[in-house]
Motif scaffolding. Structure first.
Motif, PDB file in Angstrom:
ATOM      1  N   THR A   1       0.815  -1.223   0.000  1.00 39.68           N
ATOM      2  CA  THR A   1       0.000   0.000   0.000  1.00 39.68           C
ATOM      3  C   THR A   1       0.849   1.274   0.000  1.00 39.68           C
ATOM      4  OG1 THR A   1      -1.833  -1.136   1.086  1.00 39.68           O
ATOM      5  CG2 THR A   1      -1.832   1.271   1.171  1.00 39.68           C
ATOM      6  N   PRO A   2       1.801   1.438   0.970  1.00 39.50           N
ATOM      7  CA  PRO A   2       2.613   2.655   0.923  1.00 39.50           C
ATOM      8  C   PRO A   2       3.528   2.724  -0.299  1.00 39.50           C
ATOM      9  CG  PRO A   2       3.404   1.177   2.642  1.00 39.50           C
ATOM     10  CD  PRO A   2       2.080   0.641   2.174  1.00 39.50           C
ATOM     11  N   ARG A   3       4.032   1.552  -0.758  1.00 43.87           N
ATOM     12  CA  ARG A   3       4.875   1.577  -1.951  1.00 43.87           C
ATOM     13  C   ARG A   3       4.041   1.929  -3.172  1.00 43.87           C
ATOM     14  NH1 ARG A   3       7.661  -2.814  -5.590  1.00 43.87           N
ATOM     15  NH2 ARG A   3       9.292  -1.545  -6.530  1.00 43.87           N
ATOM     16  N   LEU A   4       2.790   1.430  -3.197  1.00 49.11           N
ATOM     17  CA  LEU A   4       1.890   1.761  -4.290  1.00 49.11           C
ATOM     18  C   LEU A   4       1.617   3.261  -4.309  1.00 49.11           C
ATOM     19  CD1 LEU A   4       0.049   0.687  -6.555  1.00 49.11           C
ATOM     20  CD2 LEU A   4      -1.752   0.431  -4.848  1.00 49.11           C
ATOM     21  N   ALA A   5       1.330   3.818  -3.118  1.00 42.73           N
ATOM     22  CA  ALA A   5       1.076   5.256  -3.027  1.00 42.73           C
ATOM     23  C   ALA A   5       2.279   6.040  -3.524  1.00 42.73           C
ATOM     24  CB  ALA A   5       0.756   5.635  -1.580  1.00 42.73           C
ATOM     25  N   ARG A   6       3.462   5.588  -3.115  1.00 42.33           N
ATOM     26  CA  ARG A   6       4.665   6.320  -3.497  1.00 42.33           C
ATOM     27  C   ARG A   6       4.973   6.181  -4.985  1.00 42.33           C
ATOM     28  NH1 ARG A   6      10.938   5.477  -3.120  1.00 42.33           N
ATOM     29  NH2 ARG A   6      11.441   7.524  -3.921  1.00 42.33           N
ATOM     30  N   LEU A   7       4.909   4.952  -5.521  1.00 41.36           N
ATOM     31  CA  LEU A   7       5.312   4.771  -6.911  1.00 41.36           C
ATOM     32  C   LEU A   7       4.282   5.300  -7.913  1.00 41.36           C
ATOM     33  CD1 LEU A   7       7.353   1.476  -7.387  1.00 41.36           C
ATOM     34  CD2 LEU A   7       8.084   3.795  -6.892  1.00 41.36           C
ATOM     35  N   VAL A   8       3.010   5.290  -7.539  1.00 41.21           N
ATOM     36  CA  VAL A   8       2.022   5.905  -8.429  1.00 41.21           C
ATOM     37  C   VAL A   8       2.284   7.409  -8.504  1.00 41.21           C
ATOM     38  CG1 VAL A   8      -0.415   6.513  -8.673  1.00 41.21           C
ATOM     39  CG2 VAL A   8       0.227   4.154  -8.193  1.00 41.21           C
ATOM     40  N   LEU A   9       2.490   8.029  -7.326  1.00 40.12           N
ATOM     41  CA  LEU A   9       2.845   9.457  -7.314  1.00 40.12           C
ATOM     42  C   LEU A   9       4.201   9.673  -7.971  1.00 40.12           C
ATOM     43  CD1 LEU A   9       1.753  10.525  -3.716  1.00 40.12           C
ATOM     44  CD2 LEU A   9       0.745  11.282  -5.882  1.00 40.12           C
ATOM     45  N   SER A  10       5.144   8.775  -7.653  1.00 39.38           N
ATOM     46  CA  SER A  10       6.497   8.875  -8.187  1.00 39.38           C
ATOM     47  C   SER A  10       6.493   8.862  -9.712  1.00 39.38           C
ATOM     48  CB  SER A  10       7.354   7.719  -7.666  1.00 39.38           C
ATOM     49  OG  SER A  10       8.534   7.573  -8.422  1.00 39.38           O
ATOM     50  N   GLY A  11       5.765   7.879 -10.283  1.00 36.31           N
ATOM     51  CA  GLY A  11       5.713   7.794 -11.742  1.00 36.31           C
ATOM     52  C   GLY A  11       5.165   9.060 -12.352  1.00 36.31           C
ATOM     53  N   GLY A  12       4.083   9.585 -11.762  1.00 34.55           N
ATOM     54  CA  GLY A  12       3.506  10.820 -12.277  1.00 34.55           C
ATOM     55  C   GLY A  12       4.431  12.003 -12.121  1.00 34.55           C
ATOM     56  N   ILE A  13       5.008  12.154 -10.919  1.00 29.13           N
ATOM     57  CA  ILE A  13       5.876  13.302 -10.623  1.00 29.13           C
ATOM     58  C   ILE A  13       7.143  13.281 -11.474  1.00 29.13           C
ATOM     59  CG2 ILE A  13       7.349  14.366  -8.853  1.00 29.13           C
ATOM     60  CD1 ILE A  13       5.221  13.395  -6.791  1.00 29.13           C
ATOM     61  N   VAL A  14       7.834  12.137 -11.479  1.00 23.81           N
ATOM     62  CA  VAL A  14       9.126  12.054 -12.173  1.00 23.81           C
ATOM     63  C   VAL A  14       8.983  12.293 -13.670  1.00 23.81           C
ATOM     64  CG1 VAL A  14      10.969  10.477 -12.863  1.00 23.81           C
ATOM     65  CG2 VAL A  14      10.297  10.611 -10.478  1.00 23.81           C
ATOM     66  N   PHE A  15       8.060  11.587 -14.310  1.00 23.09           N
ATOM     67  CA  PHE A  15       7.929  11.747 -15.760  1.00 23.09           C
ATOM     68  C   PHE A  15       7.433  13.139 -16.135  1.00 23.09           C
ATOM     69  CE2 PHE A  15       7.789   6.984 -15.796  1.00 23.09           C
ATOM     70  CZ  PHE A  15       8.854   6.795 -16.672  1.00 23.09           C
ATOM     71  N   THR A  16       6.540  13.711 -15.322  1.00 18.83           N
ATOM     72  CA  THR A  16       6.029  15.054 -15.612  1.00 18.83           C
ATOM     73  C   THR A  16       7.136  16.092 -15.486  1.00 18.83           C
ATOM     74  OG1 THR A  16       3.824  14.448 -14.801  1.00 18.83           O
ATOM     75  CG2 THR A  16       4.316  16.798 -14.986  1.00 18.83           C
ATOM     76  N   ILE A  17       7.892  16.055 -14.369  1.00 15.98           N
ATOM     77  CA  ILE A  17       8.990  17.007 -14.179  1.00 15.98           C
ATOM     78  C   ILE A  17      10.053  16.815 -15.256  1.00 15.98           C
ATOM     79  CG2 ILE A  17      10.892  17.701 -12.658  1.00 15.98           C
ATOM     80  CD1 ILE A  17       9.092  17.099 -10.278  1.00 15.98           C
ATOM     81  N   TYR A  18      10.395  15.550 -15.532  1.00 15.45           N
ATOM     82  CA  TYR A  18      11.425  15.256 -16.532  1.00 15.45           C
ATOM     83  C   TYR A  18      11.043  15.818 -17.911  1.00 15.45           C
ATOM     84  CZ  TYR A  18      14.523  12.656 -19.635  1.00 15.45           C
ATOM     85  OH  TYR A  18      15.433  12.322 -20.589  1.00 15.45           O
ATOM     86  N   GLU A  19       9.827  15.509 -18.356  1.00 16.62           N
ATOM     87  CA  GLU A  19       9.396  15.964 -19.683  1.00 16.62           C
ATOM     88  C   GLU A  19       9.371  17.490 -19.765  1.00 16.62           C
ATOM     89  OE1 GLU A  19       8.960  14.228 -22.314  1.00 16.62           O
ATOM     90  OE2 GLU A  19       8.615  12.167 -21.675  1.00 16.62           O
ATOM     91  N   ASN A  20       8.930  18.153 -18.689  1.00 17.91           N
ATOM     92  CA  ASN A  20       8.857  19.612 -18.708  1.00 17.91           C
ATOM     93  C   ASN A  20      10.235  20.259 -18.680  1.00 17.91           C
ATOM     94  OD1 ASN A  20       5.977  20.874 -18.560  1.00 17.91           O
ATOM     95  ND2 ASN A  20       5.837  19.046 -17.294  1.00 17.91           N
TER      96      ASN A  20
END
Length: 289
Positions: free
Chosen positions: A260-279
């Motif tokens: 559960t906590p890893r899911l919360a982190r990696l779902v946010l992580s995937g969104g945050i990392v790829f969004t920041i990276y692309e921008n």
């Protein structure tokens, strides 16, 4: 993005900034996940967070955070640099990367980040978290903890669990990048030529990639955490022995402890990392023909 590739320095820079920001934002979930994976009494993530806030305050939720922020910045930088390099090598004449080739590029990127960034930072972070739950912690912070670990166990002390980390990171990156690249190419194929993908859609694609990654790689993450704990040397001969003991003594479902906590982190992580990276790549003009 057909026919274009990321410049190495820009991949490294954008990846490092994205990784460091993501680690800082999502660290409480990582803390709860790591604590729940240690042996002994089973505790829910909510119970761990509540108890930590009661006994250590908000600062307690960030025990070992500096190790992860530094390590995550280095990891993400190496990951994107390696993945973009392998991807450009494996792309076809139109710049497209098939799912199998993306899987291979992601696997290679995961191995690189495990060796050069993840294993040392994860080992130090795990030991700091394990130590912080003791009545009288022996480590005073990142620098003191790192020096103490090296003095007590040698350089191998910060490379404990290298094999499961390599397996986990290889699987992580292979699954995450393959899912992300496949979904991104699908979206681009249905968009007008030259039209950039909105950040909200990039976040959603990255979040889905994080979701898929969690459930497929969770057992490797549990073994990794156990092998990096303070008592690992006394309990496990190697990663296979660790996995065998968990399975025979605690049951199959124990491999998905902390989901559960890893899911919360990696779902946010995937969104945050790829969004920041692309921008960041878009802003600094990091792609070249």
């Amino acid at each position: 993005m057909a026919g274009k590739k990321e410049k190495p320095l820009h991949s490294l820079t954008a990846g490092a900034i994205a990784g460091g920001a993501e680690a800082l934002i999502t660290y409480p979930a990582e803390f709860a996940k790591t604590r729940s994976q240690f042996g002994g009494k089973r505790e829910s993530p909510i119970a761990i967070i509540r108890e930590t806030l009661r006994t250590k305050g908000a600062k307690g939720l960030y025990a070992g955070c500096s190790a992860l922020v530094v390590g995550n910045a280095a990891k993400a930088g190496v990951r994107f640099l390696s993945y973009d390099h392998f991807k450009s090598m494996l792309a076809d004449s139109r710049g497209k990367v098939s799912a199998p080739r993306s899987l291979l590029a992601g696997l290679g990127a995961g191995m690189m980040e495990a060796i050069f960034a993840v294993t040392p930072s994860e080992t130090i972070k795990t030991k700091l978290i394990d130590d912080a739950k003791r009545p009288n912690p022996q480590y005073r912070g990142l620098l003191h903890g790192t020096v103490s670990i090296v003095k007590q166990e040698g350089l191998f002390g910060i490379y404990r669990g290298l094999f499961p980390v390599m397996m986990r990171q290889g699987a992580n990156s292979a699954v995450r990048f393959t899912t992300y690249t496949t979904l991104k190419q699908f979206v681009q194929g249905n968009a007008r030529p030259g039209q950039p993908i909105p950040s909200s859609l990039t976040f959603g694609i990255g979040a889905i990639a994080g979701l898929v990654t969690v459930y497929t790689t969770m057992p490797l993450d549990v073994i990794k955490t156990r092998m990096q704990s303070l008592e690992a040397r006394q309990q496990y001969r190697n990663s296979f022995h660790c996995g065998y003991r968990i399975f025979t003594e605690e049951g199959l479902l124990r491999f998905w402890t902390g989901t559960t906590p890893r899911l919360a982190r990696l779902v946010l992580s995937g969104g945050i990392v790829f969004t920041i990276y692309e921008n960041i790549i878009r802003v600094i003009g990091g792609r070249s023909d």
